[in-house]
Write a protein that holds these residues in place. Structure first.
Motif, PDB file in Angstrom:
ATOM      1  N   UNK A 268     -20.557  -4.335  29.829  1.00 29.79           N
ATOM      2  CA  UNK A 268     -20.999  -4.773  28.496  1.00 29.79           C
ATOM      3  C   UNK A 268     -19.831  -4.709  27.517  1.00 29.79           C
ATOM      4  N   UNK A 269     -19.151  -3.560  27.527  1.00 29.12           N
ATOM      5  CA  UNK A 269     -18.138  -3.289  26.514  1.00 29.12           C
ATOM      6  C   UNK A 269     -16.880  -4.133  26.723  1.00 29.12           C
ATOM      7  N   UNK A 270     -16.431  -4.254  27.951  1.00 27.91           N
ATOM      8  CA  UNK A 270     -15.153  -4.923  28.184  1.00 27.91           C
ATOM      9  C   UNK A 270     -15.314  -6.415  28.444  1.00 27.91           C
ATOM     10  N   UNK A 271     -16.394  -6.832  29.094  1.00 30.13           N
ATOM     11  CA  UNK A 271     -16.557  -8.253  29.414  1.00 30.13           C
ATOM     12  C   UNK A 271     -17.437  -8.981  28.409  1.00 30.13           C
ATOM     13  N   UNK A 272     -18.126  -8.224  27.544  1.00 30.73           N
ATOM     14  CA  UNK A 272     -18.967  -8.820  26.493  1.00 30.73           C
ATOM     15  C   UNK A 272     -20.122  -9.624  27.069  1.00 30.73           C
ATOM     16  N   UNK A 273     -20.594  -9.207  28.231  1.00 32.93           N
ATOM     17  CA  UNK A 273     -21.784  -9.830  28.796  1.00 32.93           C
ATOM     18  C   UNK A 273     -22.818  -8.750  29.082  1.00 32.93           C
ATOM     19  N   UNK A 274     -24.103  -9.120  28.897  1.00 34.77           N
ATOM     20  CA  UNK A 274     -25.192  -8.209  29.190  1.00 34.77           C
ATOM     21  C   UNK A 274     -25.537  -8.373  30.670  1.00 34.77           C
ATOM     22  N   UNK A 305     -29.199 -10.599  33.923  1.00 34.03           N
ATOM     23  CA  UNK A 305     -28.960  -9.959  32.635  1.00 34.03           C
ATOM     24  C   UNK A 305     -30.242  -9.607  31.906  1.00 34.03           C
ATOM     25  N   UNK A 309     -33.676  -4.580  25.882  1.00 35.41           N
ATOM     26  CA  UNK A 309     -32.683  -3.945  25.013  1.00 35.41           C
ATOM     27  C   UNK A 309     -33.301  -2.885  24.111  1.00 35.41           C
ATOM     28  N   UNK A 316     -26.847   4.622  25.573  1.00 31.06           N
ATOM     29  CA  UNK A 316     -26.070   5.740  25.033  1.00 31.06           C
ATOM     30  C   UNK A 316     -26.105   5.739  23.509  1.00 31.06           C
TER      31      UNK A 316
ATOM     32  N   UNK B  45     -16.145 -14.767  22.359  1.00 30.88           N
ATOM     33  CA  UNK B  45     -16.349 -13.350  22.672  1.00 30.88           C
ATOM     34  C   UNK B  45     -15.846 -13.065  24.088  1.00 30.88           C
ATOM     35  N   UNK B  46     -15.743 -14.115  24.904  1.00 33.51           N
ATOM     36  CA  UNK B  46     -15.240 -13.954  26.273  1.00 33.51           C
ATOM     37  C   UNK B  46     -13.737 -14.245  26.344  1.00 33.51           C
ATOM     38  N   UNK B 272     -27.621 -13.330  26.996  1.00 29.55           N
ATOM     39  CA  UNK B 272     -27.000 -12.307  27.854  1.00 29.55           C
ATOM     40  C   UNK B 272     -25.519 -12.145  27.567  1.00 29.55           C
ATOM     41  N   UNK B 273     -25.139 -12.377  26.321  1.00 27.64           N
ATOM     42  CA  UNK B 273     -23.759 -12.126  25.933  1.00 27.64           C
ATOM     43  C   UNK B 273     -23.756 -11.199  24.727  1.00 27.64           C
ATOM     44  N   UNK B 274     -22.734 -10.332  24.681  1.00 31.37           N
ATOM     45  CA  UNK B 274     -22.564  -9.420  23.559  1.00 31.37           C
ATOM     46  C   UNK B 274     -21.761 -10.152  22.491  1.00 31.37           C
ATOM     47  N   UNK B 305     -16.815 -10.437  20.381  1.00 31.30           N
ATOM     48  CA  UNK B 305     -17.823  -9.568  20.981  1.00 31.30           C
ATOM     49  C   UNK B 305     -17.473  -8.095  20.884  1.00 31.30           C
ATOM     50  N   UNK B 309     -20.673  -0.160  21.004  1.00 32.10           N
ATOM     51  CA  UNK B 309     -22.034  -0.080  21.548  1.00 32.10           C
ATOM     52  C   UNK B 309     -22.663   1.295  21.342  1.00 32.10           C
TER      53      UNK B 309
END
Lengths: 316, 316
Positions: A268-274, A305, A309, A316, B45-46, B272-274, B305, B309
């Motif tokens: 989630x944090x690094x790739x920005x995908x859920x 995905x 939510x 966390x 964001x990607x 499904x994207x942050x 993105x 979090x």
């Protein structure tokens, strides 16, 4: 037992292409550094219905004759296959009935209803699912599309790695999650023709390790009521998926619940995908087995995905 | 005042292509239904460093002569430009110094440090940022790369919509967030040559509406210490970005803080994207102005993105 062939995969891809997304393949230099491998993530979380299950379900639904389709389709599923079958049935304009465990995630139930599917709830065991579905189909005459123990579904899931191979070419290894084994079977089916030298690793929660036990024993070992945050991976293998796992899978690798959640949040944090917990198991096992993938070109299937939510597991 | 040209955009794209991702363009039938438009989301964001800012920063850094590059680069930024400049400087092997407000999101500070950038903290006002940067550069002789008031940066940001046009062709409208105006200026620069009939809408938080006020007044109106959950959009226009906004933007549309957060979570859940709050402002204004986009093909730039979090704004 109907075992799909590579020709079925090619036919499936042609059949479902109008209805599905050609999902992107993403890379992350950070995750490459962390794992020591060069990873190509096939992002099926960005697929229709938020999961690769759209592939197998669409292939089954659009492969039906008009006469068979008229009675509708039915299945049991803990989640993504349920939404996918409802989605495909709606596109074809036929009924979909889904038997779901009552504790299935709210977003997955909402997805089924959103696509116009009809939900019948049951206890969260394999036996309860199957009995409830049998009773329902006896009345409606609906065509059963099993979430993984179905040649049409396996051929459909195989189109995921078919596209990965079309876009990236030969890989040293592919890692995909294993639950009932539909995606892994499709992966084996596609790669055994396209790139037989590519190693295939199945990634499984240590708490739901029936496939790992089966692989060690050389025969199907089933475990009932397995629990894991990776809710899509609690099901057992069947002879049709064991056919592929036993012939083509190089190993079944395990990850703990904490490792799965850590890999999920890292993505989630690094790739920005859920991604949902099930989709994080491949990255988790790669981090557990760095020496196996060092310097290799590795394909990873991000399977879905669909996370609630508002109540996300271990948020966390 | 150096105003970039379309030739600068083409040169920028050639210069930065080896260093950036060709980001995917995603669609969502659910969001199309909800808005009544056909939306093509350009997913920056990607992008490398999780934001379109990688484009402008890379163009500035790799356009420097070796002599100029030797003194390093410096900037002030609330976040994504800071990470992007550090990233580009690291690739070229030169120093990057970044003046950041002390209340910048932790993930954005961590990104700068992760790329080896040097952070100098200051008060969260435009005046404090500029004074601190000036003092720093007087000592180091570093080349200042302003986050938006810089012809090289604007030409770099323009490559985002250049790619959108290459992949999707002419659109009826493009909607992008506006803060200091670098991305919108690049969007105007690209589209005024590629597709002059495409309408350009800037999307801004109602709580940080300096661009909206400027557009109404016909001249730059500045507001200090603007606060918004869309932390990338609190800055003011400058003559160089006003040059583009005043000539090519069709309207500046507003969204409330709640509307921005709702659009952000909707995107997380359905696509499904942050995306960070700033990136949700275009969807929020489209939902506020459905009649404007009804039945149209609309490009939307998802700008970044980078969300913390663990402390995400208004997390539900």
């Amino acid at each position: 037992m109907d075992i799909p062939t590579f020709d079925d995969v090619v036919a499936a891809h042609e059949r479902i292409t109008p209805y599905i997304h050609r999902t992107p393949i993403l890379t992350s230099s950070y995750l490459n550094q962390l794992t020591g491998a060069e990873i190509f993530f096939k992002c099926e979380n960005l697929q229709k219905v938020g999961a690769f299950k759209a592939r197998g379900a669409s292939n089954a639904v659009f492969g039906l004759s008009d006469a068979d389709a008229a009675n509708g389709v039915a299945t049991h599923s803990s989640g993504n296959h349920a939404g996918a079958l409802s989605f495909a049935a709606a596109l074809r304009g036929i009924d979909a009935t889904v038997v779901m465990p009552h504790n299935a995630p709210a977003t997955k139930k909402a997805a089924v209803r959103g696509y116009g599917g009809n939900i019948i709830e049951c206890e969260p065991t394999q036996a309860a699912r199957e009995a409830t579905l049998e009773k329902e189909v006896a009345q409606s005459g609906a065509n059963v599309v099993h979430p993984y123990d179905d040649a049409r579904v396996i051929a459909g899931q195989a189109t995921c790695v078919l596209e990965l191979h079309q876009d990236i070419g030969d890989l040293d290894a592919v890692v995909a999650p294993i639950g009932g084994g539909g995606l892994i079977s499709g992966t084996c089916l596609a790669l055994s023709t396209l790139s037989p030298q590519t190693k295939i690793y199945a990634a499984e929660p240590a708490q739901a390790d029936d496939a790992h036990r089966s692989f060690q024993a050389g025969e199907i070992v089933t475990r009932d009521a397995q629990q894991s945050v990776a809710d899509g991976l609690k099901t057992n293998l069947r002879p049709r998926t064991w056919h592929f796992v036993s012939r083509f899978v190089n190993d079944v690798l395990l990850a703990s619940e904490d490792e799965i959640l850590d890999a999920m949040y890292l993505t989630w944090e690094r790739m920005k995908i859920i991604i949902e917990p099930s989709s994080a198991v491949p990255l988790a096992v790669m981090l557990n087995n760095k020496q196996l993938f060092q310097g290799q070109r590795v394909g990873v299937v991000i399977t879905g995905g669909n996370v609630d939510l508002k109540h996300c597991p271990g948020c966390k």
